[in-house]
Design an enzyme around this catalytic site. Structure first.
Site, PDB file in Angstrom:
ATOM      1  N   ASP A   1       0.860  -1.174   0.000  1.00 17.79           N
ATOM      2  CA  ASP A   1       0.000   0.000   0.000  1.00 17.79           C
ATOM      3  C   ASP A   1       0.903   1.232   0.000  1.00 17.79           C
ATOM      4  O   ASP A   1       1.994   1.212   0.565  1.00 17.79           O
ATOM      5  CB  ASP A   1      -0.886  -0.028   1.243  1.00 17.79           C
ATOM      6  CG  ASP A   1      -1.920   1.078   1.263  1.00 17.79           C
ATOM      7  OD1 ASP A   1      -1.926   1.907   0.333  1.00 17.79           O
ATOM      8  OD2 ASP A   1      -2.716   1.122   2.213  1.00 17.79           O
TER       9      ASP A   1
ATOM     10  N   ASP B   1      -7.920  -7.424   0.870  1.00  7.91           N
ATOM     11  CA  ASP B   1      -7.090  -7.544   2.063  1.00  7.91           C
ATOM     12  C   ASP B   1      -7.833  -6.902   3.228  1.00  7.91           C
ATOM     13  O   ASP B   1      -8.712  -6.064   3.028  1.00  7.91           O
ATOM     14  CB  ASP B   1      -5.753  -6.829   1.874  1.00  7.91           C
ATOM     15  CG  ASP B   1      -5.897  -5.320   2.028  1.00  7.91           C
ATOM     16  OD1 ASP B   1      -5.488  -4.782   3.075  1.00  7.91           O
ATOM     17  OD2 ASP B   1      -6.432  -4.662   1.112  1.00  7.91           O
TER      18      ASP B   1
END
Length: 376
Positions: free
Chosen positions: A92, A271
């Site tokens: 990320d 996720d």
């Protein structure tokens, strides 16, 4: 990176596919355990591979940038070597953490200025710097810097936020295309669709993201305070525009029900910290429903953790034993629960894939929704 769709289940947009990276193949739909600082909390890499069989895990640019830092990561040869993980990693961009963890932040066209939640030191994330950091981390898939507007944002804020994210994306994409990987394996760049809960903004963002022709695309800014039905609506709006031949990653979602509904709407990757975070607090997800392992009702229940006989830990533990460990504040309780929950999540997406391939995903999903939303 290569992505191939192998089947689409009738009556849905659910897809089964295969994503190929330099560190291995990933069957989709897939759930990705969160390893924020280069570690999935409480779980050894051996357990991730041999017991849970995680095909890909996440790292986080914000956290890894602050600690251990890019100098250490580059000396180690990237995150794969640093943590001893030879399967794919997605990172990320750290944008969400800047907005949720930083005690002081200021957003501008330049980037995001923030104070570290660790020591208060000041930093600047520009779209270019975030790409450079992820080059050093060496993740197989890296994300664009974006602003994650709260789900309750008004239209004017969401409009300004999206404009900022679009400008950052253009710059991040240029930096990515102008630079090369550092460790001899390929890296992919995923732009992120934002736009809060406003369909016109989501459509605008999706068209902009699709126009780049990136190898995959992400949907961000959901499960951040908006109702679940609004989240599902936004997924449908976006997936009607994002290219069908590229993987779609829904960020930070969610419950087992969220995952099934997202797969139904054409999402390939997901996720969430929920399996491990909730597991550490005594909540277990099973194929028959959700259990609070601290409840007195499990004190003399010697049946396996999942009544369907499924286990993802190296031993068949009973509900009574796991409750005893939680009540006794034993660290093993959190480890067992975390492994179990991640194993269940990986089982759920694997079963989804099987039923997509068999063509009966829709009916199976409805049956599973009834089960996974029960409180046992």
């Amino acid at each position: 990176m290569n992505f191939q769709i192998e089947a689409v289940s009738s009556g849905t947009k659910a897809r089964a596919g295969k994503l190929v990276t330099s560190h291995g193949e990933i069957p989709t739909p897939i759930f990705m355990p969160v390893g924020t600082v280069g570690s999935v909390k409480g779980i050894h890499q051996r357990e991730l591979q041999q017991e849970i069989d995680a095909k890909i895990i996440l790292g986080n640019t914000y956290h890894l940038y602050l600690r251990p830092g890019t100098e250490i990561l580059q000396k180690a040869g990237g995150l794969h070597k640093f943590m001893g993980w030879n399967r794919p990693i997605l990172t990320d961009s750290g944008g969400f953490q800047v907005f949720s963890l930083a005690s002081c932040r200021k957003l501008s066209e330049e980037g995001a200025r923030f104070q570290s939640h660790i020591d208060g030191s000041r930093h600047l994330f520009t779209p270019e710097k975030v790409v450079d950091i992820q080059r050093i981390i060496g993740s197989d898939i890296m994300m664009a810097l974006d602003e994650c507007a709260p789900g309750t944002s008004d239209y004017n804020y969401a409009r300004k936020s999206l404009d900022l994210t679009k400008g950052w994306l253009e710059r991040g994409w240029r930096r990515f295309t102008d630079t090369e990987p550092l460790y001899g394996h390929s890296q992919a760049f995923f732009p992120i669709v934002q736009g809060c809960v406003y369909p016109d903004l989501r459509r605008e963002a999706a068209h902009h993201v699709a126009s780049l022709g990136a190898p995959g695309n992400a949907i961000g800014g959901l499960a951040v305070g908006e109702p679940a039905e609004k989240m599902y609506e936004m997924i449908e709006v976006v997936n009607d525009i994002l290219p069908e031949d590229k993987p779609r990653y829904l960020m930070g979602v969610g419950t087992p029900a969220n995952i099934l509904e997202a797969i139904d709407r054409g999402v390939d990757m997901m996720d969430c910290v929920m399996p491990t975070r909730n597991g550490r607090n005594g909540m277990l997800f099973t194929s028959e429903g959700v259990m609070n392992m601290k409840n007195r009702k499990w004190a003399d229940d010697f049946s396996p953790l999942d009544n369907n006989g499924k286990t993802w830990v190296d031993h068949v533990y009973s509900k009574a034993y796991l409750r005893h460990l939680f009540i006794s504040s034993e660290l093993l309780a959190m480890q067992i629960a975390s492994i179990h929950n991640l194993g269940f999540y990986l089982w759920l997406v694997e079963e989804s894939r099987k039923h997509i391939m068999d063509g009966d995903f829709k009916s199976w999903k409805e049956e599973m929704l009834d089960k996974v939303t029960r409180r046992l």
